[in-house]
Scaffold this motif. Structure first.
Motif, mmCIF file in Angstrom:
data_model
loop_
_atom_site.group_PDB
_atom_site.id
_atom_site.type_symbol
_atom_site.label_atom_id
_atom_site.label_comp_id
_atom_site.label_asym_id
_atom_site.label_seq_id
_atom_site.Cartn_x
_atom_site.Cartn_y
_atom_site.Cartn_z
ATOM 1 N N GLN A 175 17.531 -88.839 16.038
ATOM 2 C CA GLN A 175 16.091 -89.032 15.937
ATOM 3 C C GLN A 175 15.410 -88.718 17.254
ATOM 4 N N ALA A 178 15.277 -85.014 17.619
ATOM 5 C CA ALA A 178 14.263 -84.445 16.729
ATOM 6 C C ALA A 178 12.857 -84.701 17.280
ATOM 7 N N ASP A 179 12.614 -85.901 17.808
ATOM 8 C CA ASP A 179 11.310 -86.215 18.389
ATOM 9 C C ASP A 179 11.024 -85.331 19.602
ATOM 10 N N LEU A 181 12.209 -82.318 20.187
ATOM 11 C CA LEU A 181 11.923 -80.960 19.722
ATOM 12 C C LEU A 181 10.517 -80.856 19.151
ATOM 13 N N GLU A 182 10.116 -81.877 18.409
ATOM 14 C CA GLU A 182 8.776 -81.879 17.834
ATOM 15 C C GLU A 182 7.708 -81.945 18.924
ATOM 16 N N ARG A 185 7.452 -78.569 20.511
ATOM 17 C CA ARG A 185 6.764 -77.617 19.639
ATOM 18 C C ARG A 185 5.247 -77.829 19.681
ATOM 19 N N ARG A 186 4.842 -79.109 19.649
ATOM 20 C CA ARG A 186 3.403 -79.410 19.701
ATOM 21 C C ARG A 186 2.801 -78.974 21.023
#
Length: 202
Positions: A175, A178-179, A181-182, A185-186
């Motif tokens: 998690q 994933a956070d 990477l997100e 990306r933002r």
């Protein structure tokens, strides 16, 4: 004679009550009651014998179990333990087998990686090639039984609670990744893109 037999039986009962078990007389119950099992060589002797040993230990081995034991690699090496000066003389060879394995949880999440190692020495007689090959085969069979026995000992040290704890940590790491990477990306989406440099025409 009867007293001696009763004494032996009494000792056996006492030892079994303490959790002691003679090697080769059976297997101990594992805390893990459900387990999937796979290997690179799905029909190899090691995975077949391990599946039988797990089932004898009260483990339900089936595809789709909550946790999976994966035999990732089994490698054997051989080296001369003693030097034979001339042809036809006997020499000792040391066999080493390393079994690498992992345990996977939900969504094929890797929970732990480890390996087992066993060694055995056999004698190669240059004057008896057939007998030497049979001795080497016997040594390999004994090493495989040792690997299976050692794997059961490792699994006896694991409980469902420990596996759940490892699963929770693995989920938290996944998690967090994933956070991250997100967030990256933002940040990239929010960064103004520079227009390509326009060169004046000649």
């Amino acid at each position: 004679m009867i007293k001696r037999n009763l004494l032996v039986m009494g000792l056996a009962v006492m030892l079994s009550a303490c959790g002691f078990q003679l090697r080769g007389t059976g297997t101990s119950e594992l805390a893990i009651k459900e387990l999937d099992l796979s290997a690179r060589n799905a029909y190899g002797d090691t995975v077949v014998q391990l599946r039988q040993a797990l089932q004898s230990s009260g483990v339900n081995v089936y595809a789709g179990a909550p946790y999976k034991l994966v035999l990732t690699n089994e490698a054997e090496t051989q080296r001369a333990a003693t030097y034979a000066g001339g042809s036809g003389r006997s020499a000792e060879y040391e066999l080493t087998t390393v079994l690498s394995y992992s345990i996977e949880g939900h969504n094929n999440t890797n929970l732990l990686n480890d390996k087992l190692e066993v060694r055995k020495i056999y004698v190669h007689d240059g004057n008896n090639i057939t007998g030497s090959q049979q001795e080497a085969t016997q040594a390999r069979n004994e090493m495989r039984r040792d690997l299976v026995q050692n794997m059961l000992v490792r699994l006896q040290l694991l409980t469902p609670g420990q596996l759940e704890g490892l699963q929770q940590k693995a989920d938290e790491r996944a998690q967090a990744e994933a956070d991250a990477l997100e967030a990256a990306r933002r940040a990239q989406d929010e960064t103004p893109q520079q227009s390509p440099l326009q060169l004046p025409a000649n």
